[in-house]
Design a protein around this motif. Structure first.
Motif, PDB file in Angstrom:
ATOM      1  N   UNK A  18      70.206  58.251  43.389  1.00 53.88           N
ATOM      2  CA  UNK A  18      69.869  56.829  43.270  1.00 53.88           C
ATOM      3  C   UNK A  18      71.125  56.008  43.526  1.00 53.88           C
ATOM      4  N   UNK A  19      70.989  54.993  44.358  1.00 57.71           N
ATOM      5  CA  UNK A  19      72.112  54.120  44.693  1.00 57.71           C
ATOM      6  C   UNK A  19      72.844  54.516  45.961  1.00 57.71           C
ATOM      7  N   UNK A 103      68.921  53.445  48.525  1.00 59.15           N
ATOM      8  CA  UNK A 103      67.716  53.819  47.792  1.00 59.15           C
ATOM      9  C   UNK A 103      67.923  53.575  46.303  1.00 59.15           C
ATOM     10  N   UNK A 104      66.987  52.827  45.696  1.00 55.73           N
ATOM     11  CA  UNK A 104      67.144  52.371  44.314  1.00 55.73           C
ATOM     12  C   UNK A 104      66.190  53.028  43.333  1.00 55.73           C
ATOM     13  N   UNK A 125      65.237  61.295  46.650  1.00 53.31           N
ATOM     14  CA  UNK A 125      66.229  60.617  45.817  1.00 53.31           C
ATOM     15  C   UNK A 125      66.100  61.127  44.389  1.00 53.31           C
ATOM     16  N   UNK A 126      67.220  61.637  43.855  1.00 52.38           N
ATOM     17  CA  UNK A 126      67.262  62.169  42.495  1.00 52.38           C
ATOM     18  C   UNK A 126      68.242  61.330  41.682  1.00 52.38           C
ATOM     19  N   UNK A 127      68.186  61.513  40.338  1.00 49.37           N
ATOM     20  CA  UNK A 127      69.104  60.754  39.463  1.00 49.37           C
ATOM     21  C   UNK A 127      70.521  61.212  39.625  1.00 49.37           C
TER      22      UNK A 127
END
Length: 127
Positions: A18-19, A103-104, A125-127
């Motif tokens: 993420x980010x 990607x958020x 997208x993963x944490x």
């Protein structure tokens, strides 16, 4: 950075956090996220007929495909399109055409090139 070949993204599937931002580098392609039915419909309508006041209609590239839409971030909702990458740089530019997307939200997000059928990939997208 992801690169494009004549008809495939490389790598086709990528995992990020993420980010993070992904950059695609390529030529006559789009990077397009959105509902499957919408993407399928657009892929079938690369060229559209535009009526003229007099004479035969003009055939033109569909502006929904050629024009960039969406912001610099994506959360898995809505429609994001790079437009045709080759059109993003002036002719004879030394800089290759590219598109960046941050990607958020977590998830797996499918994307397509609207010009080349079956040219697609995913961003997980993963944490």
């Amino acid at each position: 950075a992801n690169t494009t070949t004549e008809d495939q993204f490389y790598p086709r599937h990528i995992t990020i956090h993420v980010g993070d931002t992904v950059e695609w580098i390529g030529g006559f392609h789009t990077i397009t996220f959105g509902p499957d039915a919408m993407l399928t419909q657009l892929e079938k309508n690369l060229v559209v007929t535009v009526p003229q006041a007099s004479g035969a209609p003009k055939l033109m590239l569909n502006t929904k495909i050629t024009t960039p839409v969406g912001g610099p971030t994506y959360d898995g909702m809505g429609f994001v399109n790079s437009g045709i990458l080759a059109f993003s740089q002036p002719p004879n530019s030394k800089v290759p055409p590219s598109f960046k997307q941050a990607f958020t939200a977590t998830g797996t997000f499918a994307y397509d090139c609207l010009i080349h059928p079956h040219m697609d990939g995913t961003v997980t997208v993963v944490k």
